[in-house]
Structure formats: C-alpha cells, structure tokens
Design a protein around this motif. Structure first.
Motif, PDB file in Angstrom:
ATOM      1  N   ARG A 133       0.863  -1.185   0.000  1.00 31.69           N
ATOM      2  CA  ARG A 133       0.000   0.000   0.000  1.00 31.69           C
ATOM      3  C   ARG A 133       0.897   1.232   0.000  1.00 31.69           C
ATOM      4  NH1 ARG A 133      -5.060  -1.469   3.877  1.00 31.69           N
ATOM      5  NH2 ARG A 133      -5.598  -3.360   2.769  1.00 31.69           N
ATOM      6  N   GLY A 134       0.934   1.898  -1.109  1.00 29.19           N
ATOM      7  CA  GLY A 134       1.796   3.056  -1.250  1.00 29.19           C
ATOM      8  C   GLY A 134       1.011   4.329  -1.494  1.00 29.19           C
ATOM      9  N   GLN A 152      -3.645   8.153  -1.475  1.00 31.61           N
ATOM     10  CA  GLN A 152      -4.364   9.181  -2.234  1.00 31.61           C
ATOM     11  C   GLN A 152      -5.836   8.804  -2.397  1.00 31.61           C
ATOM     12  OE1 GLN A 152      -3.364  12.083  -3.076  1.00 31.61           O
ATOM     13  NE2 GLN A 152      -4.952  12.737  -4.471  1.00 31.61           N
ATOM     14  N   SER A 153      -6.110   7.564  -2.703  1.00 31.77           N
ATOM     15  CA  SER A 153      -7.503   7.144  -2.887  1.00 31.77           C
ATOM     16  C   SER A 153      -8.271   7.189  -1.571  1.00 31.77           C
ATOM     17  CB  SER A 153      -7.571   5.748  -3.504  1.00 31.77           C
ATOM     18  OG  SER A 153      -6.993   4.798  -2.652  1.00 31.77           O
TER      19      SER A 153
END
Length: 85
Positions: A30-31, A36-37
């Motif tokens: 998870r980056g 952002q989402s």
C-alpha cells in the motif's frame, strides 16, 4: 484449491472471482496510490454529509460514521457529532 464460497454457476463464479481479486489486492503493498484514494474517499464522504448531519438515510449514516471512525476520525470531531445528533 480454496473451498468455494458460493454455489457453481455464473453468479457464483463471478463472486468467486471478485473474492479472489480482493484477497490478492490485500497482499499488494500500500503506497502512494492507496493513500491518495483513501484521502479522496474521505473527502467525498465529508462533502456528501447533509446540513442536518446525516447521509441520505439511516443505514448510509451508520456506515458513514463507521467509515469515519475506521479512518481514525475522533469521536469528538464536529462531523461525527453532527451525524449522531
């Protein structure tokens, strides 16, 4: 082979495939895109809150409040307090 979660057939096969995709996505790192989402989803949730504090109905209000708490919004936040009023 994993056990089936539904009966065989097109609807069951589709649900099985979706479940497999979700399980696979949970293993991915998870980056930036995930962060952002999540920020955009949270902003959209806050933007949809109505002036009386709810979200278009009882069930959607409950789920919205749960989502906010899951994201770490404190229970004394004004948006939570409006939703509970």
């Amino acid at each position: 082979i994993e056990p089936r979660i539904v009966t065989a057939g097109l609807p069951g096969d589709l649900l099985q495939a979706i479940d497999g995709g979700i399980r696979f996505s949970r293993k991915l790192p998870r980056g930036w895109l995930h962060r952002q989402s999540m920020r955009r989803a949270e902003a959209g949730l806050f933007a949809m809150q109505q002036s009386h504090g709810g979200w278009f109905g009882t069930i959607s209000t409950v789920f919205s409040l749960l989502a906010m708490r899951a994201r770490g919004v404190r229970s004394d936040d004004p948006r939570i307090e409006r939703g509970l009023a």
